[in-house]
Design an enzyme around this catalytic site. Structure first.
Site, mmCIF file in Angstrom:
data_model
loop_
_atom_site.group_PDB
_atom_site.id
_atom_site.type_symbol
_atom_site.label_atom_id
_atom_site.label_comp_id
_atom_site.label_asym_id
_atom_site.label_seq_id
_atom_site.Cartn_x
_atom_site.Cartn_y
_atom_site.Cartn_z
ATOM 1 N N ASP A 60 -37.228 139.959 -69.402
ATOM 2 C CA ASP A 60 -35.915 140.537 -69.145
ATOM 3 C C ASP A 60 -34.880 139.680 -69.868
ATOM 4 O OD1 ASP A 60 -33.446 141.385 -68.033
ATOM 5 O OD2 ASP A 60 -34.415 141.915 -66.132
ATOM 6 N N TYR A 153 -18.809 148.965 -66.993
ATOM 7 C CA TYR A 153 -19.636 149.274 -68.167
ATOM 8 C C TYR A 153 -18.777 149.240 -69.428
ATOM 9 C CZ TYR A 153 -22.476 151.706 -71.586
ATOM 10 O OH TYR A 153 -23.158 152.039 -72.728
ATOM 11 N N GLY A 184 -21.672 157.746 -79.248
ATOM 12 C CA GLY A 184 -21.182 158.544 -78.128
ATOM 13 C C GLY A 184 -22.370 158.959 -77.280
ATOM 14 N N GLU A 189 -32.919 157.644 -71.731
ATOM 15 C CA GLU A 189 -33.002 157.328 -70.310
ATOM 16 C C GLU A 189 -31.673 156.798 -69.766
ATOM 17 O OE1 GLU A 189 -36.124 154.502 -69.806
ATOM 18 O OE2 GLU A 189 -37.729 155.988 -69.993
#
Length: 252
Positions: A60, A153, A184, A189
């Site tokens: 990770d 975000y 954009g 996912e």
């Protein structure tokens, strides 16, 4: 000797599409991601299909020690990276700031900003030693404007935009190119992760128009890194034809 591309977040979406394209273009690959089974499966497929060499590093990017250990333990030949694609990133939740989930905030900040920094710190030093390289950072339209409930975000992708500009300034003297790619709406996912696995809600994001697909962004990234030595594309903003801004989409 084949060139080497290091791709983070290679288990799905844009990262996986980049792995496929760069393998087809005779690159050897270092692929990273959290899902070891997917990485191994992808590596085996690309090796068989294109006869490309693939090194797999399952970790990770939020884990600084894991990033450093995995990369520094690679054999010397793998440290001659020509292209780094900082693709690992995600969005979690879509809530107003006063109702935001702090765990979601931490995940986005640690992945989108700190993870990118951990990887870039190691690989940029390899590139400096090698006297060449190209770093491609995956930003977003969210790094160019802010939309309702996108607060944290958007902040992380604004940071990626700023870091890309800073990297360009710091690394130009070492002959290293830096490019930011700002897509954009891309149907991967992404929305499913944002909505914590709610596939129905994720699907509605792309209803009524034709979004970009992962291969569109992979094609663009390969175009950028295949320019002549004297050309650097600092940044590109790529949108579906039906999308003018982050929140202005024509749906039928």
């Amino acid at each position: 000797m084949a060139k080497i591309a290091l791709i983070t977040g290679a288990t799905a979406g844009i990262g996986e599409a980049c792995a496929e394209l760069f393998a087809r273009e005779n690159y050897n690959l270092i692929l990273t991601g959290r899902r070891a089974d997917r990485l191994e499966k992808l590596a085996a497929k690309l090796n068989k299909k294109y006869d490309t060499e693939v090194a797999v590093c399952a970790f990770d990017v939020r884990d600084r020690e894991a990033v450093t250990t995995n990369f520094e333990n690679l054999p010397a030949k793998w440290k001659k990276v020509d292209v780094l694609i900082n693709n690992a990133g995600l969005s979690q939740g879509l809530d107003p700031i006063q109702k935001g989930d702090i765990d979601d905030w931490d995940t986005m900040i640690d992945t989108n900003i700190k993870g990118l920094l951990y990887v870039s710190r190691v690989v940029s030093n390899w590139m400096i030693k090698n006297g060449k390289g190209h770093i491609v950072n995956l930003g977003s339209i969210a790094g160019k404007e802010v939309y309702p409930n996108g607060n944290v975000y958007c902040a992380t992708k604004h940071a990626v935009d700023a870091l890309s500009k800073g990297m360009r300034i710091d690394l130009v003297q070492h002959g290293i190119k830096v490019t930011a790619i700002h897509p954009g709406a891309v149907e991967t996912e992404f929305s499913e992760v944002r909505f914590h696995g709610d596939k129905e809600r994720a699907k509605k994001v792309y209803d009524g128009f034709e979004p970009l697909v992962a291969e569109d962004i992979a094609d663009t990234i390969f175009f950028v890194v295949s320019r002549p030595k004297h050309v650097n594309i600092n940044e590109l903003l790529i949108m579906p034809a039906a999308q003018a801004t982050a929140s202005n989409i024509v749906r039928k």
